[in-house]
Design an enzyme around this catalytic site. Structure first.
Site, PDB file in Angstrom:
ATOM      1  N   GLU A   1      47.500  33.694  46.261  1.00  0.00           N
ATOM      2  CA  GLU A   1      46.368  34.456  46.813  1.00  0.00           C
ATOM      3  C   GLU A   1      45.521  33.579  47.746  1.00  0.00           C
ATOM      4  O   GLU A   1      45.028  34.039  48.775  1.00  0.00           O
ATOM      5  CB  GLU A   1      45.517  35.034  45.673  1.00  0.00           C
ATOM      6  CG  GLU A   1      46.256  36.155  44.925  1.00  0.00           C
ATOM      7  CD  GLU A   1      45.527  36.619  43.687  1.00  0.00           C
ATOM      8  OE1 GLU A   1      45.300  35.787  42.790  1.00  0.00           O
ATOM      9  OE2 GLU A   1      45.174  37.807  43.611  1.00  0.00           O
TER      10      GLU A   1
ATOM     11  N   ALA B   1      45.290  30.518  39.000  1.00  0.00           N
ATOM     12  CA  ALA B   1      43.973  30.317  38.402  1.00  0.00           C
ATOM     13  C   ALA B   1      44.193  29.590  37.078  1.00  0.00           C
ATOM     14  O   ALA B   1      45.266  29.704  36.475  1.00  0.00           O
ATOM     15  CB  ALA B   1      43.314  31.667  38.160  1.00  0.00           C
TER      16      ALA B   1
HETATM   17  N1  COA Z   1      46.560  27.327  34.476  1.00  0.00           N
HETATM   18  C1  COA Z   1      46.316  26.286  33.667  1.00  0.00           C
HETATM   19  N2  COA Z   1      47.174  25.265  33.499  1.00  0.00           N
HETATM   20  C2  COA Z   1      48.323  25.308  34.202  1.00  0.00           C
HETATM   21  C3  COA Z   1      48.634  26.358  35.072  1.00  0.00           C
HETATM   22  C4  COA Z   1      47.695  27.413  35.205  1.00  0.00           C
HETATM   23  N3  COA Z   1      47.887  28.451  36.013  1.00  0.00           N
HETATM   24  N4  COA Z   1      49.868  26.129  35.607  1.00  0.00           N
HETATM   25  C5  COA Z   1      50.277  24.961  35.100  1.00  0.00           C
HETATM   26  N5  COA Z   1      49.361  24.453  34.239  1.00  0.00           N
HETATM   27  C6  COA Z   1      49.417  23.208  33.490  1.00  0.00           C
HETATM   28  C7  COA Z   1      50.326  23.329  32.266  1.00  0.00           C
HETATM   29  O1  COA Z   1      49.636  23.930  31.195  1.00  0.00           O
HETATM   30  C8  COA Z   1      50.671  21.892  32.014  1.00  0.00           C
HETATM   31  O2  COA Z   1      49.571  21.263  31.400  1.00  0.00           O
HETATM   32  P1  COA Z   1      49.795  20.239  30.147  1.00  0.00           P
HETATM   33  O3  COA Z   1      50.657  19.146  30.713  1.00  0.00           O
HETATM   34  O4  COA Z   1      48.420  19.792  29.797  1.00  0.00           O
HETATM   35  O5  COA Z   1      50.501  21.031  29.094  1.00  0.00           O
HETATM   36  C9  COA Z   1      50.769  21.310  33.430  1.00  0.00           C
HETATM   37  O6  COA Z   1      50.034  22.197  34.267  1.00  0.00           O
HETATM   38  C10 COA Z   1      52.185  21.240  33.946  1.00  0.00           C
HETATM   39  O7  COA Z   1      52.775  22.525  33.862  1.00  0.00           O
HETATM   40  P2  COA Z   1      54.162  22.821  33.111  1.00  0.00           P
HETATM   41  O8  COA Z   1      54.155  24.268  32.731  1.00  0.00           O
HETATM   42  O9  COA Z   1      54.399  21.835  32.033  1.00  0.00           O
HETATM   43  O10 COA Z   1      55.194  22.555  34.308  1.00  0.00           O
HETATM   44  P3  COA Z   1      56.641  23.183  34.475  1.00  0.00           P
HETATM   45  O11 COA Z   1      57.269  22.422  35.599  1.00  0.00           O
HETATM   46  O12 COA Z   1      57.357  23.251  33.171  1.00  0.00           O
HETATM   47  O13 COA Z   1      56.389  24.700  34.956  1.00  0.00           O
HETATM   48  C11 COA Z   1      55.301  26.448  36.235  1.00  0.00           C
HETATM   49  C12 COA Z   1      55.797  24.964  36.193  1.00  0.00           C
HETATM   50  C13 COA Z   1      54.521  26.614  37.527  1.00  0.00           C
HETATM   51  C14 COA Z   1      56.524  27.371  36.220  1.00  0.00           C
HETATM   52  C15 COA Z   1      54.414  26.738  35.007  1.00  0.00           C
HETATM   53  O14 COA Z   1      53.420  25.733  34.930  1.00  0.00           O
HETATM   54  C16 COA Z   1      53.716  28.065  35.038  1.00  0.00           C
HETATM   55  O15 COA Z   1      54.345  29.100  34.809  1.00  0.00           O
HETATM   56  N6  COA Z   1      52.377  28.083  35.301  1.00  0.00           N
HETATM   57  C17 COA Z   1      51.576  29.273  35.253  1.00  0.00           C
HETATM   58  C18 COA Z   1      51.815  30.130  36.462  1.00  0.00           C
HETATM   59  C19 COA Z   1      50.986  31.395  36.385  1.00  0.00           C
HETATM   60  O16 COA Z   1      51.184  32.246  35.559  1.00  0.00           O
HETATM   61  N7  COA Z   1      50.036  31.500  37.311  1.00  0.00           N
HETATM   62  C20 COA Z   1      49.198  32.653  37.412  1.00  0.00           C
HETATM   63  C21 COA Z   1      47.912  32.456  36.722  1.00  0.00           C
HETATM   64  S1  COA Z   1      46.860  33.866  36.890  1.00  0.00           S
END
Ligand code: COA
Length: 260
Positions: free
Chosen positions: A117, A68
């Site tokens: 999910e 999300a």
């Molecule tokens: N919500 C909002 N934005 C998200 C997102 C999420 N769940 N997951 C990724 N993004 C965004 C990042 O903020 C980033 O945006 P930006 O470029 O404007 O800063 C972009 O997507 C790329 O993500 P980034 O984190 O830079 O990529 P990464 O390869 O370093 O890491 C993940 C990948 C998936 C490990 C990491 O993005 C992450 O942990 N995301 C959240 C996962 C999460 O907790 N999901 C559950 C939500 S309830």
């Protein structure tokens, strides 16, 4: 029919629809507008009688859906939090699970939080070998709110679900297959072709009977509903359909059935 969306793409080919979540720069995170658009797309596809199966996937080669959209709920209070989960479940996750048309999740990369999910609300899942899956919500001070605490134990068992949710860790596609979370693991290039072959195979069968099977199988996982009774009801109803006539007549005539 609404054809254009801001956050998703819908393609139709040979009785198969492919719904692509298209926010690759945000790793296809589910914001409110994307959830609304997905609801409309599934509603329309379900009413399109030419569509026999739907493939749901993410844009790009990195993510199915990374969860999300955290930026949208970071300042929510208790009642907004409850509302977010309740509306999301009703509007999208339960909606997909109970759709009459089969939905295959093609997990092409990260499927985290709301992304996993969403895949779990689909009728079954196929993953590419680079996919990583997990429910990391407790690392954000949350729990899964789009059905994850219910559907993950149904698919992988209670102990494995407890571990995945408590550790907030990610598992590989191979681990996911071993746990029963996904049915097949293939290379990224093979992912959509395999899903299309499965969808095509589904499309040869009676769509009436498939929708009855979805209802009966789901009944087994719905508290307070007696699955065996739903099966009897759905089984009986099949006898009143043209598909039943065609399927049994074709068998007795030693030919392939042609379902409408
Ligand atoms: N919500 C909002 N934005 C998200 C997102 C999420 N769940 N997951 C990724 N993004 C965004 C990042 O903020 C980033 O945006 P930006 O470029 O404007 O800063 C972009 O997507 C790329 O993500 P980034 O984190 O830079 O990529 P990464 O390869 O370093 O890491 C993940 C990948 C998936 C490990 C990491 O993005 C992450 O942990 N995301 C959240 C996962 C999460 O907790 N999901 C559950 C939500 S309830």
């Amino acid at each position: 029919m609404r054809m254009s969306f801001n956050n998703i793409l819908v393609k139709k080919n040979n009785k198969i629809a492919t719904v692509i979540i298209n926010r690759p720069k945000k790793l296809n995170a589910l914001n409110k507008e994307t959830i609304e658009e997905l609801h409309f797309a599934f509603e329309e596809l379900q009413s399109d009688e030419s569509i026999r199966a739907i493939i749901l996937t993410g844009s790009g080669d990195k993510a199915f859906v990374a969860g999300a959209d955290i930026s949208e709920f970071a300042d929510f209070d208790i009642s907004q939090g409850k509302d977010l989960a309740a509306k999301g479940q009703k509007y999208l996750f339960d909606y997909i699970e109970n759709l009459n048309t089969p939905v295959i999740a093609a997990i092409n990369g990260f499927a985290l939080g709301g992304g996993l999910e969403l895949a779990m609300a689909s009728h079954f899942r196929v993953a590419s070998d680079n996919a990583k899956m997990g429910l990391p919500e407790v690392s954000l001070g949350l729990i899964p709110g789009y059905g994850g605490t219910q559907r993950l134990p149904q698919l992988v068992g209670k102990g494995k679900a407890m571990e995945m949710i408590m550790t907030a860790g990610m598992i590989t596609a191979e681990d996911a297959k071993e746990s029963g979370l996904v049915n097949h693991v293939v290379s990224q290039e093979e992912l959509l072709p395999l899903c299309e072959r499965l969808a095509k195979k589904i499309g040869y069968n009676s769509s009436n009977a498939i929708s009855a099977a979805i209802k009966a199988i789901n009944a087994s996982y719905t508290a307070g509903v007696k699955g065996f009774e739903v099966e009897v009801e759905q089984f009986g109803n099949c006898f009143g359909t043209e598909d039943f006539n065609e399927g049994t007549t074709a068998f007795l005539d030693k030919r392939k059935p042609s379902f409408k």
